[in-house]
Design a protein around this motif. Structure first.
Motif, PDB file in Angstrom:
ATOM      1  N   TRP A   1       0.839  -1.203   0.000  1.00 51.75           N
ATOM      2  CA  TRP A   1       0.000   0.000   0.000  1.00 51.75           C
ATOM      3  C   TRP A   1       0.876   1.256   0.000  1.00 51.75           C
ATOM      4  O   TRP A   1       0.553   2.246  -0.671  1.00 51.75           O
ATOM      5  N   GLY A   2       1.982   1.176   0.747  1.00 55.64           N
ATOM      6  CA  GLY A   2       2.911   2.313   0.790  1.00 55.64           C
ATOM      7  C   GLY A   2       3.468   2.615  -0.591  1.00 55.64           C
ATOM      8  O   GLY A   2       3.491   3.783  -1.028  1.00 55.64           O
ATOM      9  N   ILE A   3       3.895   1.575  -1.311  1.00 50.84           N
ATOM     10  CA  ILE A   3       4.448   1.773  -2.669  1.00 50.84           C
ATOM     11  C   ILE A   3       3.356   2.326  -3.589  1.00 50.84           C
ATOM     12  O   ILE A   3       3.586   3.270  -4.364  1.00 50.84           O
ATOM     13  N   PHE A   4       2.166   1.754  -3.467  1.00 53.43           N
ATOM     14  CA  PHE A   4       1.039   2.221  -4.281  1.00 53.43           C
ATOM     15  C   PHE A   4       0.753   3.705  -4.000  1.00 53.43           C
ATOM     16  O   PHE A   4       0.570   4.510  -4.934  1.00 53.43           O
ATOM     17  N   ALA A   5       0.757   4.065  -2.704  1.00 51.27           N
ATOM     18  CA  ALA A   5       0.428   5.450  -2.339  1.00 51.27           C
ATOM     19  C   ALA A   5       1.508   6.423  -2.813  1.00 51.27           C
ATOM     20  O   ALA A   5       1.192   7.556  -3.207  1.00 51.27           O
ATOM     21  N   ILE A   6       2.774   5.984  -2.773  1.00 49.94           N
ATOM     22  CA  ILE A   6       3.855   6.856  -3.276  1.00 49.94           C
ATOM     23  C   ILE A   6       3.631   7.135  -4.761  1.00 49.94           C
ATOM     24  O   ILE A   6       3.717   8.278  -5.225  1.00 49.94           O
TER      25      ILE A   6
ATOM     26  N   LYS B   1       0.854   6.830  -6.485  1.00 50.80           N
ATOM     27  CA  LYS B   1      -0.398   7.566  -6.722  1.00 50.80           C
ATOM     28  C   LYS B   1      -0.267   9.041  -6.340  1.00 50.80           C
ATOM     29  O   LYS B   1      -0.856   9.921  -6.980  1.00 50.80           O
ATOM     30  N   ASN B   2       0.498   9.303  -5.268  1.00 53.49           N
ATOM     31  CA  ASN B   2       0.625  10.680  -4.778  1.00 53.49           C
ATOM     32  C   ASN B   2       1.938  11.324  -5.202  1.00 53.49           C
ATOM     33  O   ASN B   2       2.435  12.218  -4.520  1.00 53.49           O
TER      34      ASN B   2
ATOM     35  N   LYS C   1       1.216  16.436  -1.915  1.00 52.43           N
ATOM     36  CA  LYS C   1       1.584  16.704  -0.522  1.00 52.43           C
ATOM     37  C   LYS C   1       1.646  15.433   0.342  1.00 52.43           C
ATOM     38  O   LYS C   1       2.399  15.377   1.298  1.00 52.43           O
ATOM     39  N   ASP C   2       0.864  14.408  -0.008  1.00 48.49           N
ATOM     40  CA  ASP C   2       0.865  13.185   0.803  1.00 48.49           C
ATOM     41  C   ASP C   2       2.101  12.315   0.575  1.00 48.49           C
ATOM     42  O   ASP C   2       2.328  11.352   1.317  1.00 48.49           O
ATOM     43  N   MET C   3       2.867  12.657  -0.436  1.00 45.49           N
ATOM     44  CA  MET C   3       3.991  11.785  -0.790  1.00 45.49           C
ATOM     45  C   MET C   3       5.022  11.703   0.341  1.00 45.49           C
ATOM     46  O   MET C   3       5.634  10.652   0.557  1.00 45.49           O
ATOM     47  N   LEU C   4       5.214  12.807   1.084  1.00 44.59           N
ATOM     48  CA  LEU C   4       6.183  12.819   2.177  1.00 44.59           C
ATOM     49  C   LEU C   4       5.835  11.728   3.192  1.00 44.59           C
ATOM     50  O   LEU C   4       6.696  10.942   3.599  1.00 44.59           O
ATOM     51  N   PHE C   5       4.562  11.698   3.574  1.00 42.32           N
ATOM     52  CA  PHE C   5       4.149  10.704   4.571  1.00 42.32           C
ATOM     53  C   PHE C   5       4.367   9.289   4.047  1.00 42.32           C
ATOM     54  O   PHE C   5       4.969   8.448   4.723  1.00 42.32           O
ATOM     55  N   TRP C   6       3.882   9.030   2.836  1.00 42.80           N
ATOM     56  CA  TRP C   6       3.943   7.656   2.336  1.00 42.80           C
ATOM     57  C   TRP C   6       5.372   7.202   2.069  1.00 42.80           C
ATOM     58  O   TRP C   6       5.686   6.015   2.196  1.00 42.80           O
TER      59      TRP C   6
END
Lengths: 494, 170
Positions: A278-283, A285-286, A290-295
């Motif tokens: 999910w982390g790789i997917f979220a990176i 996707k984002n 702004k959400d990329m830092l968190f993921w």
């Protein structure tokens, strides 16, 4: 929707307490079904009991865990024996559950966050095999820190982290590391990403503030612990057993191939691969949002966390430290389910049933633990064995338990004849001829009782050949006092 | 492996979901390929590990060499037996002395299988007894009569190629 948790949300607080209570009810320390603790936990409890009696970790007991693992149980054990320890577990679990909920609130609404929290701890049940273990006790510190990282990344550039939050982060890192050395990947992953971002944006003054606040938090824990070790003259023993011994065990010479295999073993346990994916997917996707830092921090921390578990090829209970990472993924899953079943009749029932299937592994284990109320009487057996030792020895008499456990010590008034209260996993990595020292101390001290755990071994002669000098002494100078209660107790002849 | 057919519909839905979730991305196909590599990395890592065996695993040649040693040291009508596993048979022209060509998992549940196997080996005395020491079951207690026979009536022909080959004394 106002998602901020208020003091008046008594129903939510009540439910969170219920989740924590239900979780720790499966502990071996529960007063409703006290039973034999996990082998690791028996060592921690023995050292905690020793501290209360005036003994010292690392000098009087050899072990490779941080001092907080033993010290955290001291108040509870002093006040209420094993029930006090169980209440300590409950308090720590309440903190963990509260911060899991607060973390989930960043990803979903209040009620769904509650469901997310319940599911997170249903997943955690599958890994809850060492009650009062290092993973369980580090979990509140991991969860608080995870919450602070989420909070920092989610608010973006609107507001920087406060000095207090930074100090809490450092405080939590120090606590977790002083419970067990390899707990740091969560902080390393997120901090490196935040540092890289700050440097890229040339926010050097801010970075200085971050480092200072973080170090102050670390100091709040490390300095008193250092003085405790220094004042008792056990700094060198601590370094030898915890830092060098622990590192030697952690990086126990596994090859690259073995480490990769272990990595997948760790990742395969009860959905532990999903947060990474999910982390790789979220990176992806984002990307550049702004959400990329968190993921990025999330994924990097998770890879490191799994990697450090893979180095030592540990048991499944190690995966408990990955539980904070489950919160965002489960929150997303709950959101998805509500969207998919939007038109379903009795939607909540359908979703809860579905989630019960998803987290059935943890729930099955919980049911199994619960059944032990009717079948497992090991707690009573331990108490009887301990009482037998006390009745057959004089005050000041010493005992020793042979093998890799320390089950018996917390149930007797007698102290161990050697600092090597257990002699297997981890101890052999401690430099200085630990085995020879142990055998020598037992042969010299000649403890009043020698204990060998036999409940699932079918005898008492299963230990490796290097115990032979002790077996020989037993044959000449000891007699069998009892083979009941799961232990062979050998008493020294007068 | 037997569950793989059930994967097909799930993976098809998964690919569809990925496709729709990432449709705004510029390099969508690359992103999906990267994600799928991560998802199936365990299989890919095993594949790479298998591929690297090309450089260091010589077990195929060792098998052929061991089979050749057996053939050159026995007559066409001679029999052999392999204790525990059955690796060696496809590499030799000699037949097994017992129908129990392996004696591990499953066979031991067949009634009187061990007695029949031991009787066949002890009575017919095969020309070669092959022992593969990497097999965890090669030294099982119930092989003891055969090891006693080897001690008295056989000599070590070869301990190379991953096998102990014991030849019956003439």
């Amino acid at each position: 929707m106002n998602k901020k948790l208020k003091k008046t949300d008594s129903l939510i607080f009540g439910t969170l307490f219920l989740i924590a209570l239900l979780f720790v009810l499966s502990s071996t320390y529960t007063p409703f079904n006290f039973r034999q603790m996990h082998v690791d936990s028996s060592i921690y409890m023995t050292i905690t009991q020793g501290i209360i009696r005036g003994q010292l970790p690392y000098r009087d007991f050899v072990d490779n865990k941080g001092p907080l693992m033993y010290l955290l149980n001291v108040p509870g054990f002093m006040i209420g024996s094993f029930t006090g320890v169980w209440i300590t577990e409950l308090l720590l679990m309440c903190i963990t559950v509260l911060f899991a909920y607060k973390t989930a609130l960043f990803f979903t609404g209040k009620n769904k966050a509650l469901l997310t929290t319940a599911c997170t701890f249903a997943a955690a049940l599958a890994f809850f095999k060492t009650p009062v273990g290092t993973e369980e006790y580090a979990l509140p510190f991991l969860m608080i820190s995870f919450y602070l990282f989420v909070k920092y990344c989610w608010r973006g550039a609107q507001k920087d982290a406060s000095f207090f939050e930074l100090a809490v982060l450092g405080f939590c890192l120090a606590c977790a590391v002083l419970i067990r050395l390899n707990m740091f990947p969560l902080w390393v992953g997120f901090c490196l990403v935040i540092f890289a971002e700050s440097i890229a944006k040339r926010r050097f003054a801010l970075l200085g503030k971050y480092i200072l606040g973080f170090c102050i938090g670390i100091g709040i824990v490390f300095i008193p612990v250092f003085f405790y070790l220094k004042a008792n003259g056990i700094v060198a023993d601590f370094l030898n057993q915890v830092v060098f011994g622990g590192a030697s065990r952690g990086f126990g010479g596994a090859s690259l191939k073995q480490t990769i295999q272990n990595w997948y073993i760790v990742a395969s346990r009860n959905y532990s691969f999903i947060p990474l994916l999910w982390g790789i997917f979220a990176i992806i996707k984002n990307y550049k949002q702004k959400d990329m830092l968190f993921w990025t921090g999330y994924t990097f921390s998770y890879i490191l966390a799994v990697l450090f578990l893979a180095f030592s090829s540990g048991d499944s209970h190690y995966n408990l430290t990955l539980i904070p990472f489950f919160v965002p993924v489960i929150a997303v899953l709950v959101e998805m389910l509500y969207a998919v079943f939007a038109a379903a009749h009795r939607r909540n029932v359908v979703i809860i049933l579905f989630l019960c299937i998803v987290f059935s592994e943890g729930l099955m284990k919980y049911g199994d633990d619960f059944m032990e109320v009717f079948t497992n009487h090991s707690g009573q057996e331990l108490m009887r064995a301990g009482k037998m030792i006390d009745e057959n020895t004089q005050d000041g008499g010493k005992i020793i338990s042979l093998g890799y456990n320390g089950y018996i010590y917390p149930f007797t008034q007698r102290v161990a004849a050697s600092k090597y209260i257990y002699q297997r996993s981890g101890v052999v990595q401690i430099q200085g001829g630990s085995r020879e020292e142990f055998v020598s101390s037992v042969l010299t001290e000649k403890p009043a009782i020698i204990v060998i755990y036999g409940a699932d071994k079918g005898g008492y002669d299963y230990l490796p050949a290097w115990y032979n000098p002790i077996y020989k002494m037993m044959a000449d100078e000891y007699e069998l006092l009892s083979d009941e209660n799961g232990f062979y107790l050998f008493k020294k002849k007068f | 492996m037997a569950l793989i057919p059930f994967f097909v519909p799930v993976l098809a839905s998964f690919v569809e979901t990925l496709n729709s979730s990432l449709q705004k991305l510029k390099n969508k196909n690359i992103a999906i390929a990267v994600l799928l590599c991560a998802v199936f990395s365990q299989g890919l890592a095993k594949y790479i590990d298998d591929a690297t065996e090309f450089f260091h695993n010589k077990s195929g040649k060792e098998m052929i060499a061991a089979g050749k040693i057996i053939d050159t040291n026995t007559l066409p009508e001679d029999t052999i037996i392999s204790l525990s596993n059955a690796y060696i048979y496809p590499f030799t022209k000699r037949q097994a002395v017992s129908k129990y060509i392996y004696q591990g998992s499953g066979v031991d549940y067949i009634q009187s299988s061990r007695d029949e196997f031991l009787a066949a080996v002890l009575n017919d005395k095969p020309a070669i007894i092959a022992v593969y020491p990497a097999d965890p079951n090669w030294n099982a207690d119930w092989y003891a009569p055969i090891y006693a026979m080897i001690e008295n009536e056989y000599y070590l022909l070869s301990d190379k190629n991953g096998y102990y080959l014991f030849r019956k004394k003439l």
